[in-house]
Design an enzyme around this catalytic site. Sequence first.
Site, mmCIF file in Angstrom:
data_model
loop_
_atom_site.group_PDB
_atom_site.id
_atom_site.type_symbol
_atom_site.label_atom_id
_atom_site.label_comp_id
_atom_site.label_asym_id
_atom_site.label_seq_id
_atom_site.Cartn_x
_atom_site.Cartn_y
_atom_site.Cartn_z
ATOM 1 N N GLU A 37 -65.656 -56.903 -95.664
ATOM 2 C CA GLU A 37 -66.249 -57.084 -96.995
ATOM 3 C C GLU A 37 -65.285 -56.625 -98.083
ATOM 4 O O GLU A 37 -65.123 -57.289 -99.115
ATOM 5 C CB GLU A 37 -67.552 -56.299 -97.086
ATOM 6 N N ASP A 41 -63.908 -59.318 -100.828
ATOM 7 C CA ASP A 41 -64.180 -59.144 -102.248
ATOM 8 C C ASP A 41 -62.914 -59.408 -103.071
ATOM 9 O O ASP A 41 -62.952 -60.103 -104.091
ATOM 10 C CB ASP A 41 -64.701 -57.722 -102.494
ATOM 11 N N ASP A 106 -72.730 -59.234 -99.252
ATOM 12 C CA ASP A 106 -71.674 -58.500 -98.543
ATOM 13 C C ASP A 106 -71.181 -59.282 -97.326
ATOM 14 O O ASP A 106 -69.972 -59.354 -97.063
ATOM 15 C CB ASP A 106 -72.196 -57.131 -98.085
ATOM 16 N N GLU A 109 -68.918 -62.137 -98.300
ATOM 17 C CA GLU A 109 -67.562 -61.658 -98.586
ATOM 18 C C GLU A 109 -66.812 -61.377 -97.290
ATOM 19 O O GLU A 109 -65.603 -61.655 -97.181
ATOM 20 C CB GLU A 109 -67.626 -60.404 -99.452
#
Length: 216
Positions: A37, A41, A106, A109
């Site tokens: 994650e 991101d 999450d 990502e």
Amino acid sequence: MKENLNRVKDYTFKNPKLLERALTHSSYSKENYERLEFLGDSILDFIVGDFLYERVEDGEGKLSKLRASFVSEQYLHKIFDELNISKYVKLGKSYKTELTKAVKADIFEAIVASIYLDGGLDEAKKFIVSTLKLGNYKTIKNLDYKSQIQEYYQSLDKKNKITYKLLSQEGSPHKPTFNVGVFLNKEQIGSGTGTSKHEAEQKGAESIIKKIRKAK
């Protein structure tokens, strides 16, 4: 035991274990999506920013708002739902509710990161551009309520500053609930609750935006 997945949308994994990890919650195993994650991101921010930079002639402010809308929790959780992969997510017995918006965002990502590690940046870019529908940048709504209230109050006075403060946290480590206060300068003007600090901040900002709209 849940079956494993080796394909998401148009991308087939050479190493399905990367995707399996992206779909594993921390309540299920120490080998979970959290590190992916973190990487995903950053990749999302870069790819979306690069895509918009090449196509949108507006200044930094407009570009930032557009990117924030595409990478917001409110948008990403809907995109996750469209992928129809919830049944493949591995959750521990301590996780007793449906997947929250924050967890869905999450995991998305983390999937981005798993595609990047498996197939490289070009494959990650193809997936992001297609799945997030970046070509719709002219019509996407600004779902970043934090940016909206910052812009609104600074339009009244450039010295105005919006900040957020964690007021309380309840629940277990795997299922926390955050209550965040929204402050205009030093005065609290609202609050929000969510399963992540980011969600709580957005909920608080959204409630203020709704009050502003009703007052107009």
